[in-house]
Design a protein around this motif. Structure first.
Motif, mmCIF file in Angstrom:
data_model
loop_
_atom_site.group_PDB
_atom_site.id
_atom_site.type_symbol
_atom_site.label_atom_id
_atom_site.label_comp_id
_atom_site.label_asym_id
_atom_site.label_seq_id
_atom_site.Cartn_x
_atom_site.Cartn_y
_atom_site.Cartn_z
ATOM 1 N N SER A 43 0.828 -1.203 0.000
ATOM 2 C CA SER A 43 0.000 0.000 0.000
ATOM 3 C C SER A 43 0.863 1.254 0.000
ATOM 4 N N ASN A 44 1.911 1.249 0.838
ATOM 5 C CA ASN A 44 2.810 2.407 0.888
ATOM 6 C C ASN A 44 3.537 2.612 -0.433
ATOM 7 N N ARG A 45 3.914 1.499 -1.054
ATOM 8 C CA ARG A 45 4.620 1.610 -2.337
ATOM 9 C C ARG A 45 3.726 2.223 -3.399
ATOM 10 N N ILE A 46 2.456 1.819 -3.410
ATOM 11 C CA ILE A 46 1.508 2.391 -4.377
ATOM 12 C C ILE A 46 1.365 3.888 -4.162
ATOM 13 N N ILE A 47 1.293 4.296 -2.889
ATOM 14 C CA ILE A 47 1.160 5.722 -2.566
ATOM 15 C C ILE A 47 2.383 6.495 -3.052
ATOM 16 N N VAL A 48 3.570 5.945 -2.793
ATOM 17 C CA VAL A 48 4.801 6.608 -3.226
ATOM 18 C C VAL A 48 4.860 6.688 -4.750
ATOM 19 N N GLU A 49 4.460 5.622 -5.429
ATOM 20 C CA GLU A 49 4.482 5.629 -6.897
ATOM 21 C C GLU A 49 3.543 6.691 -7.451
ATOM 22 N N ARG A 50 2.378 6.839 -6.833
ATOM 23 C CA ARG A 50 1.426 7.862 -7.288
ATOM 24 C C ARG A 50 1.979 9.260 -7.050
ATOM 25 N N ALA A 107 4.384 11.204 0.939
ATOM 26 C CA ALA A 107 3.682 10.930 -0.313
ATOM 27 C C ALA A 107 2.171 11.035 -0.131
ATOM 28 N N GLN A 108 1.670 10.556 1.003
ATOM 29 C CA GLN A 108 0.233 10.637 1.275
ATOM 30 C C GLN A 108 -0.218 12.086 1.380
ATOM 31 N N SER A 109 0.588 12.916 2.031
ATOM 32 C CA SER A 109 0.248 14.337 2.144
ATOM 33 C C SER A 109 0.209 14.996 0.771
ATOM 34 N N LEU A 110 1.130 14.589 -0.094
ATOM 35 C CA LEU A 110 1.147 15.125 -1.452
ATOM 36 C C LEU A 110 -0.106 14.722 -2.215
ATOM 37 N N LEU A 111 -0.518 13.472 -2.059
ATOM 38 C CA LEU A 111 -1.734 13.009 -2.742
ATOM 39 C C LEU A 111 -2.952 13.791 -2.265
ATOM 40 N N GLU A 112 -3.026 14.039 -0.957
ATOM 41 C CA GLU A 112 -4.170 14.766 -0.407
ATOM 42 C C GLU A 112 -4.183 16.208 -0.915
ATOM 43 N N SER A 113 -2.995 16.835 -0.965
ATOM 44 C CA SER A 113 -2.903 18.204 -1.480
ATOM 45 C C SER A 113 -3.279 18.243 -2.958
#
Length: 231
Positions: A148-155, A190-196
């Motif tokens: 799951s973390n890897r997918i988030i980082v890839e996105r 990475a999660q914070s970036l996705l949310e932003s």
């Protein structure tokens, strides 16, 4: 697993029919032994009312005293609802009923006998099996978290690559360096970036309660639901 919490299911009528001694005294005595590692969370017969009590006690496993074959078949739905691993004192006549139950859950069979050491050996075997299952479950959870973390980082890398026209290596380097500065995990950055990014893609609307696919407060954005980014 250092402690084994069990719930004993024993029916007096079935016990008398099988001519087996009651199991409850054995388990109560064993649970009072300091180094046994056994905790008897409760005792009941095989009834629908017992199901809620068992759920509340949260045992690691169930122990079934002898149950007649006909009764076991009639109670198949209830037995299936009791989805905990089970140690079953079974006779040859009831093996078929328990075999069908074993399709749905882990069942360890021990033959009916009047020797406590046989039951004790089966208990320790069950404890070893449950300990192994817990280890496997923990390993699976870690793998799922890493994936799951890897997918988030890839996105997140994809977003940086698209916005700044940089390489994948450079996008990862920026995420890693920013995580180090903040002393956070790279997946959190990475999660914070996705949310932003989601907020920006939503044109800055703060009220997203009616937006389709909007993330709930306090929950992570599912990376798989982000707008697709070109590499």
């Amino acid at each position: 697993m250092k402690t084994l919490r069990i719930w004993l299911i024993e029916d007096e009528e079935d016990r008398l029919a099988s001519r087996q001694p009651a199991l409850e005294p054995f388990f109560r005595k064993l649970s009072l032994t300091a180094d046994s590692g056994l905790v008897l969370t409760g005792v009941s017969s095989l009834t629908g009312n017992a199901l809620e009590c068992i759920k509340q006690s949260r045992p690691d496993a169930l122990v079934f005293g002898p149950i007649g074959a006909e009764r076991a078949l009639k109670k198949r739905d209830l037995l299936t609802a009791l989805s905990w691993p089970a140690l079953v004192v079974a006779s040859l006549e009831t093996l078929d009923a328990w075999r069908k139950l074993a399709i749905c859950q882990a069942v360890l069979l021990v033959p009916t006998c009047d020797k406590d050491e046989h039951l004790l050996t089966a208990l320790w075997s069950l404890q070893l099996v449950l300990g192994h299952q817990k280890t496997l479950a923990d390993q699976l959870q870690k793998l799922q978290t890493r994936l799951s973390n890897r997918i988030i980082v890839e996105r997140a890398k994809g977003i940086l690559m698209e916005q700044f026209r940089i390489s994948e290596e450079e996008a990862y380097r920026r995420l890693r360096n920013h995580a180090r500065r903040l002393r956070k995990q790279i997946s959190d950055v990475a999660q914070s970036l996705l949310e932003s990014h989601y907020l920006i893609q939503s044109n800055g609307r703060l009220d997203t309660s009616n937006a389709e696919g909007a993330p709930k407060e306090g929950s992570k954005v599912d990376a798989s639901e982000e707008p697709p980014c070109k590499p």
